[in-house]
Structures are given as structure tokens and as C-alpha cells.
Design a protein around this motif. Structure first.
Motif, PDB file in Angstrom:
ATOM      1  N   ASN A 132      -0.091   3.895  -3.065  1.00 48.31           N
ATOM      2  CA  ASN A 132      -0.594   5.229  -3.211  1.00 48.31           C
ATOM      3  C   ASN A 132      -0.373   6.473  -3.323  1.00 48.31           C
ATOM      4  O   ASN A 132      -1.075   8.007  -3.497  1.00 48.31           O
ATOM      5  CB  ASN A 132      -0.483   5.288  -0.904  1.00 48.31           C
ATOM      6  N   ASN A 187      -4.334   1.453 -12.195  1.00 53.83           N
ATOM      7  CA  ASN A 187      -5.321   2.463 -12.050  1.00 53.83           C
ATOM      8  C   ASN A 187      -5.651   3.213 -12.629  1.00 53.83           C
ATOM      9  O   ASN A 187      -6.832   4.314 -12.525  1.00 53.83           O
ATOM     10  CB  ASN A 187      -4.782   3.203  -9.958  1.00 53.83           C
ATOM     11  N   SER A 225      -2.559  14.057  -2.645  1.00 53.66           N
ATOM     12  CA  SER A 225      -3.142  12.970  -2.042  1.00 53.66           C
ATOM     13  C   SER A 225      -2.576  11.684  -1.991  1.00 53.66           C
ATOM     14  O   SER A 225      -3.014  11.134  -1.047  1.00 53.66           O
ATOM     15  CB  SER A 225      -4.797  12.650  -3.011  1.00 53.66           C
ATOM     16  N   GLY A 226      -1.910  11.771  -3.070  1.00 52.14           N
ATOM     17  CA  GLY A 226      -1.026  10.819  -2.852  1.00 52.14           C
ATOM     18  C   GLY A 226       0.475  10.192  -1.709  1.00 52.14           C
ATOM     19  O   GLY A 226       0.569   9.743  -0.967  1.00 52.14           O
ATOM     20  N   ASN A 276       0.938  -1.064   0.492  1.00 51.37           N
ATOM     21  CA  ASN A 276       0.021  -0.204  -0.380  1.00 51.37           C
ATOM     22  C   ASN A 276       0.977   1.351  -0.071  1.00 51.37           C
ATOM     23  O   ASN A 276       0.938   2.195  -0.905  1.00 51.37           O
ATOM     24  CB  ASN A 276      -0.911   0.057   0.937  1.00 51.37           C
ATOM     25  N   SER A 321       0.011   4.888   5.110  1.00 46.66           N
ATOM     26  CA  SER A 321       0.323   4.064   4.908  1.00 46.66           C
ATOM     27  C   SER A 321       1.220   3.571   5.595  1.00 46.66           C
ATOM     28  O   SER A 321       1.827   2.171   6.465  1.00 46.66           O
ATOM     29  CB  SER A 321       0.509   2.765   3.175  1.00 46.66           C
ATOM     30  N   ASN A 380     -15.242   3.871   0.362  1.00 46.68           N
ATOM     31  CA  ASN A 380     -14.222   4.882  -0.290  1.00 46.68           C
ATOM     32  C   ASN A 380     -14.739   5.763  -1.229  1.00 46.68           C
ATOM     33  O   ASN A 380     -15.023   5.809  -2.147  1.00 46.68           O
ATOM     34  CB  ASN A 380     -12.441   4.039  -0.321  1.00 46.68           C
ATOM     35  N   GLY A 392      -1.434   9.210   0.838  1.00 46.22           N
ATOM     36  CA  GLY A 392      -1.606   7.713   0.839  1.00 46.22           C
ATOM     37  C   GLY A 392      -0.492   7.075   1.900  1.00 46.22           C
ATOM     38  O   GLY A 392      -0.398   5.905   2.612  1.00 46.22           O
ATOM     39  N   VAL A 401      -1.823   6.359  -7.041  1.00 48.55           N
ATOM     40  CA  VAL A 401      -2.314   5.797  -7.128  1.00 48.55           C
ATOM     41  C   VAL A 401      -3.591   7.461  -6.120  1.00 48.55           C
ATOM     42  O   VAL A 401      -4.301   8.136  -6.950  1.00 48.55           O
ATOM     43  CB  VAL A 401      -3.698   4.724  -5.640  1.00 48.55           C
ATOM     44  N   GLY A 402      -2.969   7.776  -5.929  1.00 49.32           N
ATOM     45  CA  GLY A 402      -3.637   9.603  -5.406  1.00 49.32           C
ATOM     46  C   GLY A 402      -3.105  10.811  -6.419  1.00 49.32           C
ATOM     47  O   GLY A 402      -4.575  11.394  -6.970  1.00 49.32           O
TER      48      GLY A 402
END
Length: 449
Positions: A65, A151, A245-246, A61, A253, A289, A249, A68-69
Motif C-alpha cells: 500500500n 501498479n 496516501s501510502g 496489503n 493495513s 474504489n 494505506g 500503491v499510494g
């Protein structure tokens, strides 16, 4: 193929649930990759192999992340451009996102391979589990380019209201993942490296299916290989929203790695129980989510179209629907928790400890749903830094301090679990207050620019 959902006109309640549910199912299927890994190695290779796979979850993660962010930044930028009906910006954002995903995935593979051993050591993994944990992580890391590509491709489809195509791609790859796991472990006699290989191949399938769909679609998000290049201005906009945001994350994590380290210090049985429960609780989390991402996309498109009244209505409806759906799924899982935990491990102690974790986590979700939806609301307006700071302070800060001071005085599994409702409750309050202060529908309204 046309846009699946018109977010800027007509009713909202039915469209929100129609958008959110495939999104939730997509997240659940992604998690089933890891759940399938756990179930197969737990049944055929024992508790130590299961602990090695489950203990890797926070590390994976952490690596995923960040990008993904950033993919969330792509979602917002494309959604806003769609709301403004600016085809040139849509095309630039789509092609920039594809390039960022591939390059970012390669970077994460190389970096992760160099640091995998050191990272696993940080988790205080028991000596008997360590070699398998490192082996699983190193094989898994080879798939980072296709994992990140999937993603970003999903974010592209979701930005225009299409959540079904990413779901279909994952259904195909999910079935493949299960059969590949069984083939590598039972037929070829592999252990954790077998299930990791199955997961990598499955992600290759899902990302390949979505790329083909992007090439063939008649939506405004169509990919043209000749246009695959990075647009500097679009990239900056994506990073402006996505990086906070990333980073959030990643820090989140990291906090979970600290918690996982505390869990690992309590022994292999606790590790196996915690990882088994995690693979059940995450189903409810993805339902919750999904409304975070739904709120972001609906607000992004309506913000781009200058319809701020619909942005506020979307927030209210997402809050209501998120609470109802999350509470329902959590209740169902808790009702059948023990037989479900038995799927991953038949040991009675593992099942009992796993049930304790589920009780604490689902109680914490009573607070977390508000934090998820309000964060999505702010990001839909392009306000990404504020929810990131609130979440880092409220979730990560509290959890790190809790493990450092509270857990040190009472080293029990229950003590660790208590941090979840405390940290999520604090964060929900902070995010709510921040939203009242920022007032994005007034300060960021296109009509007032």
C-alpha cells in the motif's frame, strides 16, 4: 493510439462510467490472483493451506500500500501536467515513476524477506498453519518489484484516460495465473509455495505487457529507455501527494492486521471463512474504489486545465454513480453468497460464518462510498494530507480502539464485524465535513493563483 477519454471537455457522466468500469474490473482481476490461490489450495490442499494463504492478505496489503499510494501521486502529477499540456513535465513524471517502482519493489522484497517470520507471528496464526503462511509470504515477496511496477504503469495509463490497457494486461496474466496455480499444485505437487509462484509469474507478465505498451504507444506518456532517470522536482511533487496516501494505506493495513489477529484467535474455521468472504466482498470494494480513482483523475486533469466547475460536477456524478454501482454489485453478491462461498470451501460452518461477514461489510459500504469519492476529490487537487489524516483517525483509530476494548469484553466474530460500519460511518462524516471546510475548488483554483 490516442488518449481514450477527453476529460476536460464534453459530457462527464458517460466518460466517468466508461473510465471507472475497466478500472473496477482491473482491481477485481488483481484480487482474483489471490482468490485463485485460495480456491486451488482450498480444494486440493485443505483448510489449513487455505487459511495460510488468506491469513497473509493483511501483511501483503501492508507492504504494497505504501507504493500503491505513491503511484496515486504519479497519477495526479501526470494528469495535472496533461491538463496543462506540459509535455516536458509529463515525460519526467512518467520516467521518474518507473524508476521509483522498480527501486521501491526491490526495497520491499529485501525488507519483507527479513521480517516475514516476525510479521506472521504478530498475526497469532495457529501453530499448524504458521510454516505454510511464512512460506507463502516469502515466495510472494520475490515478486514485489514487478507487482509495484504494474501498479505504477497502470497509474501512468490511467492519468491520460486509458483504463483499458491495464485491464487487457491483467486479463492475459489472470488466465496465466489460473493455469500456473493448477500446474504447480496438481502436477508438481506443491502447496502454498506453488500458488505464490504462479502469482509472481503472472505479475511479471502483466508488468511486462504494460512496459512494452508504454514503449510502443503514441500517447504523451510514451517511455524512452534513454530518459529513465529521476527528476528531483517531479519526485518531490509525487511524494507530496503519494506518501500521505501510502502511509494512510499502511496504517489502514496495520489496523486490518490487528483485526486479522483477532479473527485468527477464533480458530482455523473462522480464518478460512473470513478469507473466503473477503475474496467476494472485495469485488464490490473495487467497484467503489474505482470511483475514488476516477474522481482523482478527472479532477486532476480539469484542475490542471483551470476548469473548476467540471471538478465539482465530476464529484457529484462520481458520488451518484458510485452509490448505484456499489449497491448493485453488493446486492448481487449477497444474493448468491452461499454458492459463491462454496467455491472456496465446502464446509457448511465456513459458509455460514462467511455469509455473516458479507452482511456486515456490505452494510458498511453504504457509508464508505462517500468517504472514497470525497477522498479522491481532494487528492485530485493535490490535497492528500487531509483525507489521509481523516481516514487514519476515523477508520484505523476506531478499529484499533474497538479491538482493544470492545472485542476484549466479547470475543466473538460478530463483535469484530460490527467495527466496520461504525468506523466507516464515522470516517464518511469526517471526510465530508473536511471537504466543506477546505473548499478545494475555491482555495486551490488556478484562476486565483
Amino acid at each position: 493510439m490516442r488518449e481514450k477519454i477527453d476529460m476536460t471537455s464534453g459530457t462527464l457522466g458517460d466518460k466517468i462510467i466508461k473510465y471507472a468500469m475497466p478500472l473496477a474490473l482491473t482491481g477485481i482481476l488483481q484480487q482474483l490472483f489471490n482468490a485463485a490461490d485460495l480456491a486451488v489450495v482450498g480444494k486440493f490442499r485443505g483448510t489449513e493451506a487455505q487459511a495460510a494463504v488468506g491469513g497473509n492478505a493483511p501483511v501483503i496489503n501492508l507492504l504494497v500500500n505504501l507504493f500503491v499510494g505513491i503511484s496515486l501521486g504519479s497519477n495526479v502529477v501526470i494528469a495535472k501536467a496533461l491538463g496543462q499540456n506540459k509535455q516536458d513535465n509529463i515525460s519526467k513524471a512518467v520516467h521518474t515513476s518507473i524508476i521509483v517502482a522498480v527501486i521501491g519493489g526491490i526495497f520491499m522484497t529485501l525488507t519483507g524477506e527479513m521480517l516475514s517470520g516476525s510479521v506472521i507471528k504478530m498475526l497469532d496464526v495457529p501453530e499448524e498453519v504458521f510454516p505454510m503462511a511464512v512460506k507463502y509470504l516469502r515466495v510472494y515477496l520475490l515478486g514485489m518489484p514487478v507487482i509495484l511496477l504494474y501498479n505504477f504503469e497502470s497509474a501512468i495509463f490511467r492519468s491520460c484516460g486509458n483504463t483499458r490497457t491495464p485491464l487487457i494486461a491483467l486479463i492475459i496474466s489472470g488466465v496465466a495465473n489460473l493455469f500456473l496455480n493448477l500446474f504447480f499444485v496438481i502436477v508438481l505437487g506443491m502447496d502454498v509455495d506453488g500458488v505464490a509462484t504462479g502469482t509472481v509469474i503472472s505479475n511479471l507478465i502483466s508488468s511486462g505487457v504494460l512496459f512494452y505498451c508504454l514503449l510502443k504507444t503514441d500517447l504523451k506518456i510514451k517511455v524512452d529507455p534513454k530518459k529513465l532517470k529521476v527528476d528531483k522536482k517531479i519526485l518531490i511533487n509525487i511524494l507530496k501527494i503519494g506518501v500521505p496516501s501510502g502511509i494512510q494505506g499502511m496504517i489502514f493495513s496495520f489496523a486490518n492486521i490487528v483485526i486479522q489477529s483477532a479473527v485468527n484467535s477464533l480458530g482455523t474455521t473462522i480464518m478460512a471463512a473470513s478469507s473466503s468472504a473477503y475474496n467476494l466482498e472485495i469485488f464490490a470494494y473495487y467497484v467503489m474504489n474505482s470511483f475514488n480513482q476516477t474522481c482523482t483523475t478527472f479532477v486532476g486533469q480539469n484542475y490542471g486545465a483551470g476548469k473548476d466547475d467540471r471538478c465539482r460536477r465530476a464529484l457529484k456524478l462520481c458520488l451518484i454513480q458510485c452509490f448505484v454501482c456499489t449497491a448493485t454489485v453488493s446486492g448481487i453478491i449477497l444474493l448468491f453468497a452461499r454458492p459463491l462461498l462454496h467455491i472456496f470451501n465446502s464446509d457448511s460452518e465456513v459458509i455460514s460464518v462467511g455469509y455473516i461477514r458479507l452482511c456486515y461489510i456490505f452494510f458498511a459500504y453504504l457509508f464508505s462510498f462517500a468517504q472514497e469519492v470525497f477522498s479522491g476529490y481532494l487528492r485530485g487537487y493535490g490535497v492528500s494530507f487531509i483525507p489521509a489524516i481523516c481516514s487514519v483517525a476515523g477508520i484505523c483509530g476506531v478499529r484499533l480502539l474497538w479491538i482493544r476494548f470492545i472485542f476484549e469484553k466479547s470475543k466473538t466474530f460478530t463483535t469484530i464485524m460490527q467495527v466496520y460500519p461504525v468506523s466507516l460511518g464515522i470516517t464518511a462524516i469526517v471526510i465530508f465535513v473536511a471537504t466543506l471546510i477546505v473548499r478545494p475548488s475555491e482555495r486551490y483554483s488556478l484562476a486565483k493563483k
